[in-house]
Scaffold this motif. Structure first.
Motif, PDB file in Angstrom:
ATOM      1  N   CYS A   8      10.877   8.578 -14.378  1.00  0.00           N
ATOM      2  CA  CYS A   8      11.992   7.787 -14.917  1.00  0.00           C
ATOM      3  C   CYS A   8      12.299   8.190 -16.358  1.00  0.00           C
ATOM      4  O   CYS A   8      13.456   8.362 -16.744  1.00  0.00           O
ATOM      5  CB  CYS A   8      11.659   6.293 -14.839  1.00  0.00           C
ATOM      6  N   ARG A   9      11.239   8.337 -17.141  1.00  0.00           N
ATOM      7  CA  ARG A   9      11.414   8.702 -18.560  1.00  0.00           C
ATOM      8  C   ARG A   9      12.005  10.104 -18.696  1.00  0.00           C
ATOM      9  O   ARG A   9      12.905  10.341 -19.516  1.00  0.00           O
ATOM     10  CB  ARG A   9      10.069   8.604 -19.289  1.00  0.00           C
ATOM     11  N   GLU A  10      11.512  11.049 -17.881  1.00  0.00           N
ATOM     12  CA  GLU A  10      12.033  12.416 -17.931  1.00  0.00           C
ATOM     13  C   GLU A  10      13.500  12.467 -17.535  1.00  0.00           C
ATOM     14  O   GLU A  10      14.302  13.172 -18.166  1.00  0.00           O
ATOM     15  CB  GLU A  10      11.202  13.313 -17.015  1.00  0.00           C
ATOM     16  N   SER A  11      13.880  11.725 -16.511  1.00  0.00           N
ATOM     17  CA  SER A  11      15.278  11.704 -16.087  1.00  0.00           C
ATOM     18  C   SER A  11      16.161  11.086 -17.170  1.00  0.00           C
ATOM     19  O   SER A  11      17.255  11.583 -17.464  1.00  0.00           O
ATOM     20  CB  SER A  11      15.403  10.909 -14.789  1.00  0.00           C
ATOM     21  N   GLU A  58       2.369  -1.051 -20.438  1.00  0.00           N
ATOM     22  CA  GLU A  58       1.911  -2.382 -20.825  1.00  0.00           C
ATOM     23  C   GLU A  58       2.891  -3.452 -20.372  1.00  0.00           C
ATOM     24  O   GLU A  58       2.494  -4.553 -19.967  1.00  0.00           O
ATOM     25  CB  GLU A  58       1.701  -2.454 -22.339  1.00  0.00           C
ATOM     26  N   MET A  59       4.179  -3.151 -20.454  1.00  0.00           N
ATOM     27  CA  MET A  59       5.181  -4.115 -19.992  1.00  0.00           C
ATOM     28  C   MET A  59       5.037  -4.355 -18.490  1.00  0.00           C
ATOM     29  O   MET A  59       5.101  -5.497 -18.018  1.00  0.00           O
ATOM     30  CB  MET A  59       6.580  -3.595 -20.322  1.00  0.00           C
ATOM     31  N   ILE A  60       4.837  -3.280 -17.738  1.00  0.00           N
ATOM     32  CA  ILE A  60       4.698  -3.407 -16.285  1.00  0.00           C
ATOM     33  C   ILE A  60       3.460  -4.238 -15.942  1.00  0.00           C
ATOM     34  O   ILE A  60       3.495  -5.091 -15.048  1.00  0.00           O
ATOM     35  CB  ILE A  60       4.598  -2.020 -15.626  1.00  0.00           C
ATOM     36  N   LEU A  81       2.350   4.115 -10.213  1.00  0.00           N
ATOM     37  CA  LEU A  81       3.039   3.658 -11.422  1.00  0.00           C
ATOM     38  C   LEU A  81       3.210   4.759 -12.455  1.00  0.00           C
ATOM     39  O   LEU A  81       4.300   4.961 -12.995  1.00  0.00           O
ATOM     40  CB  LEU A  81       2.289   2.462 -12.026  1.00  0.00           C
ATOM     41  N   ASP A  82       2.133   5.470 -12.794  1.00  0.00           N
ATOM     42  CA  ASP A  82       2.224   6.481 -13.852  1.00  0.00           C
ATOM     43  C   ASP A  82       3.207   7.592 -13.480  1.00  0.00           C
ATOM     44  O   ASP A  82       3.977   8.068 -14.328  1.00  0.00           O
ATOM     45  CB  ASP A  82       0.845   7.070 -14.134  1.00  0.00           C
ATOM     46  N   LYS A  83       3.191   8.006 -12.224  1.00  0.00           N
ATOM     47  CA  LYS A  83       4.130   9.033 -11.770  1.00  0.00           C
ATOM     48  C   LYS A  83       5.564   8.522 -11.856  1.00  0.00           C
ATOM     49  O   LYS A  83       6.468   9.234 -12.325  1.00  0.00           O
ATOM     50  CB  LYS A  83       3.800   9.438 -10.333  1.00  0.00           C
ATOM     51  N   THR A  84       5.781   7.294 -11.424  1.00  0.00           N
ATOM     52  CA  THR A  84       7.132   6.724 -11.447  1.00  0.00           C
ATOM     53  C   THR A  84       7.646   6.585 -12.869  1.00  0.00           C
ATOM     54  O   THR A  84       8.795   6.946 -13.168  1.00  0.00           O
ATOM     55  CB  THR A  84       7.136   5.353 -10.748  1.00  0.00           C
ATOM     56  N   GLY A 121       0.803  -1.212   0.000  1.00  0.00           N
ATOM     57  CA  GLY A 121       0.000   0.000   0.000  1.00  0.00           C
ATOM     58  C   GLY A 121       0.835   1.260   0.000  1.00  0.00           C
ATOM     59  O   GLY A 121       0.581   2.202  -0.759  1.00  0.00           O
ATOM     60  N   MET A 122       1.889   1.276   0.817  1.00  0.00           N
ATOM     61  CA  MET A 122       2.715   2.474   0.972  1.00  0.00           C
ATOM     62  C   MET A 122       3.417   2.848  -0.328  1.00  0.00           C
ATOM     63  O   MET A 122       3.427   4.012  -0.738  1.00  0.00           O
ATOM     64  CB  MET A 122       3.737   2.251   2.088  1.00  0.00           C
ATOM     65  N   TYR A 123       3.995   1.858  -1.002  1.00  0.00           N
ATOM     66  CA  TYR A 123       4.728   2.141  -2.243  1.00  0.00           C
ATOM     67  C   TYR A 123       3.821   2.760  -3.296  1.00  0.00           C
ATOM     68  O   TYR A 123       4.195   3.701  -3.995  1.00  0.00           O
ATOM     69  CB  TYR A 123       5.347   0.853  -2.799  1.00  0.00           C
ATOM     70  N   HIS A 124       2.624   2.226  -3.423  1.00  0.00           N
ATOM     71  CA  HIS A 124       1.743   2.715  -4.482  1.00  0.00           C
ATOM     72  C   HIS A 124       1.116   4.060  -4.137  1.00  0.00           C
ATOM     73  O   HIS A 124       0.734   4.810  -5.035  1.00  0.00           O
ATOM     74  CB  HIS A 124       0.665   1.680  -4.782  1.00  0.00           C
TER      75      HIS A 124
END
Length: 367
Positions: A248-251, A276-278, A241-244, A233-236
């Motif tokens: 990641c993509r921006e970095s 989709e991969m995730i 997912l979308d934020k992460t 629960g805490m991680y999500h």
């Protein structure tokens, strides 16, 4: 970090599953087949894998990206000799135009730690087997088939809980000691020739100690029973997912833009993970483990249940660590001190009768 790290937060079920999640990164950067790396020991169907090595592995996206654009090259070989700006390798290859050479073979422990504790071995987590002197570090090496995290936080939390429980309930350890826990715990002795102080133990030592201590002290192990649900629960909530994925993509793209501005000419490398991969990784994980976790995290009702269970656990832990009502009663405290002194005197009389008798005789002579 890749989004995989932030979304799979319960036991992986299969290290092969975790390995497959790394493949897109390795493939996009041309770093070879991770299943063939020397420290990776896999079954023929690539469902079970054990990683055994004396060092850690890089987990930052920038490492892979630097390889992909040609800024970094990994060469596996043994250095034979050096000449001006050239490294000659045992395999026959020459690395030319080398201006800086860093010998990064890990960290060495400080023998002053051993000397301060007057010890030449660590038994479990304890200096010279004294459970009142726990010592803990980020253990060296790697020997694992399941990964819940790449952080030391989970192990450190378990260590703190275990030892706090024992300090709060010392009779628990005394019973464990009677049951032979110290004879079963692994021992790490100082190795001066290898520059390895006693307090620098490896992951096998840590894992074995946790297993033995938790099996002999189940009440302390219960304190971590709700961790998987809490982490899920805490991680999500903190890293959806979308934020992460977006960060990641921006970095990933920002690094390439920075290097381009600095004059590095290379084709753009797209970020190798998609939503989709995730989702596919989650589906495979659920199939392997029988779980029912989702890429977007637990449902609202599941979060409420986890919060309720966590609050109950925290209340239980506060009862374990909080002061009892009698601790504010001075008369009770004085009585406890007197009892403690009496027990200490009896202990010394049993252990060192000659020393105690000598001290008593000196006291009588002064009178």
């Amino acid at each position: 970090s890749s989004p995989v790290e932030g979304t799979h937060v319960i036991d992986m079920g299969s290290e092969g599953h975790a390995r497959r999640m790394f493949e897109p990164m390795y493939n996009s950067c041309g770093m070879g087949d991770p299943w063939q790396f020397w420290s990776v020991n896999a079954s023929t169907d690539r469902q079970r894998v054990q990683i055994i090595q004396s060092s850690r592995f890089g987990i930052g996206d920038v490492t892979f990206l630097a390889v992909a654009v040609g800024k970094v090259e990994f060469v596996v070989d043994t250095l034979k000799r050096c000449t001006k700006h050239t490294l000659h390798l045992e395999g026959g290859r020459k690395l030319e135009n080398v201006r800086v050479l860093l010998k990064t073979l890990g960290l060495l422990g400080d023998f002053e730690v051993d000397r301060m504790h007057k010890m030449d071995e660590v038994v479990g987590f304890y200096c010279a087997g004294d459970w009142r002197r726990p010592i803990f570090l980020d253990a060296t090496g790697m020997n694992a088939a399941n990964f819940t995290t790449f952080s030391t936080g989970i192990g450190t939390t378990g260590y703190v809980r275990l030892n706090k429980y024992l300090f709060d309930h010392p009779k628990e350890f005394l019973q464990m000691e009677k049951d032979g826990v110290l004879s079963g715990l692994p021992r790490n002795q100082a190795k001066e020739k290898d520059d390895r102080p006693a307090y620098v133990y490896d992951v096998n030592h840590t894992n074995s100690t946790f297993v033995i201590m938790n099996s002999m002290c189940p009440r302390a192990a219960e304190l971590s029973s709700n961790d998987p649900q809490y982490k899920y629960g805490m991680y999500h909530v903190v890293h959806p997912l979308d934020k992460t994925l977006r960060e990641c993509r921006e970095s990933w793209d920002q690094y390439q833009e920075t290097w381009k501005q600095q004059g590095w000419d290379a084709e753009h490398v797209p970020y190798p993970y998609t939503r989709e991969m995730i989702k596919g990784y989650f589906a495979e994980y659920n199939q392997l483990t029988g779980m029912a976790i989702q890429p977007d995290g637990p449902r609202k009702e599941d979060i409420l249940q986890v919060q309720s269970e966590t609050q109950q656990q925290q209340q239980h832990q506060s009862k374990i660590g909080s002061l009892p009502p009698w601790a504010a009663d001075e008369r009770v405290i004085a009585s406890a001190e007197a009892q403690s002194k009496a027990e200490a005197t009896r202990w010394w009389k049993d252990q060192c009768p000659a020393v105690l008798e000598s001290g008593a005789a000196k006291a009588r002579s002064h009178h």
